[in-house]
Design an enzyme around this catalytic site. Sequence first.
Site, PDB file in Angstrom:
ATOM      1  N   SER A  67     -16.668  24.726 -31.284  1.00 39.87           N
ATOM      2  CA  SER A  67     -16.850  23.819 -32.417  1.00 39.87           C
ATOM      3  C   SER A  67     -18.085  22.959 -32.172  1.00 39.87           C
ATOM      4  CB  SER A  67     -15.588  22.972 -32.623  1.00 39.87           C
ATOM      5  OG  SER A  67     -15.632  22.324 -33.881  1.00 39.87           O
ATOM      6  N   LYS A  71     -22.035  25.277 -31.603  1.00 39.16           N
ATOM      7  CA  LYS A  71     -21.986  26.595 -32.256  1.00 39.16           C
ATOM      8  C   LYS A  71     -23.311  27.347 -32.189  1.00 39.16           C
ATOM      9  CE  LYS A  71     -18.195  25.893 -35.537  1.00 39.16           C
ATOM     10  NZ  LYS A  71     -17.782  26.021 -36.955  1.00 39.16           N
ATOM     11  N   GLY A 132     -24.901  22.394 -48.099  1.00 44.51           N
ATOM     12  CA  GLY A 132     -25.679  23.385 -47.365  1.00 44.51           C
ATOM     13  C   GLY A 132     -25.585  23.241 -45.864  1.00 44.51           C
ATOM     14  N   GLY A 133     -24.494  22.656 -45.373  1.00 42.04           N
ATOM     15  CA  GLY A 133     -24.298  22.494 -43.936  1.00 42.04           C
ATOM     16  C   GLY A 133     -23.762  23.759 -43.287  1.00 42.04           C
TER      17      GLY A 133
END
EC number: 1.1.1.25
Length: 286
Positions: A67, A71, A132-133
Amino acid sequence: MKIDGYTRMAAVVANPIKHSLSPFIHNLAFDLTDENGVYLAWEVESKKLAAIVENVRNLDMYGLNISMPYKGEIIKFMDELSPAAELIGAVNTVVNHSGKIIGHNTDGIGFFNSLKKYDFKIENKQMLVLGGGGAAIALIAQAALSGAKKIVVAARKSASYDPLNEKLAKLSAKTGVEIFLTDLSGADRLQKELNQTDLLVNATSVGMDGASFPLEKSLLLPDRLLVVDAIYKVRETPFLRWAKEQGAQTENGLGMLIGQAAESFYLWTGKEMPVDKITLEMEREV
């Protein structure tokens, strides 16, 4: 839970991570499937990532979940990447395949698997994503890999807008799927796209407070629309209530959370996670 000399480990790695629900989900899945495994949460510094990955190999672990904020950083320690992980540029699942360490991204496939109960498939359909993350990019990439007809991404104008536009253009070029960015504040353009949309997803954190709203409330939703909010800590966000009032089918982010976990579990064990039973337990937990 039985712990003995044959018990294998999996873990979620991040910083911070002690709050994670992943140990609850996976340890329950191990119990329900009679799999001799245990799942832990490891809060580690970036400099320890290489050693953590080597432990997966040396200790014959199932693998890891990854996480934030690791990542992207974890990729350099992988022997191989799945097509989705390579396209997204992020790994959330590490699999020990007989000593070969393979990086996967199960966020997108887990999300779309969670929509099967609505008989929904993204193939040849249009999706509109708010935000847009990292979560949005995972869904967009998987939709493109799964044969979506068109993907519209709506984000607010900021310093990240142009870099996002470039990233989406690259995704479009690599997959051959029409993907384009539009300004979230442009209500007329959004309405035009909504009229042709089959799936609307809020992939922002707006609504996490139980009050804020991610787009113009004056927008009208088409009759056939499925609306999903990636937020799961608020059972029904204002966004989902608004969509339900317009007659849309709605789904919160719990299905996505469990869906990505189920895909990780399958990659590690070859077993199907009992999603329905775990969902019932999670609804009590969240």
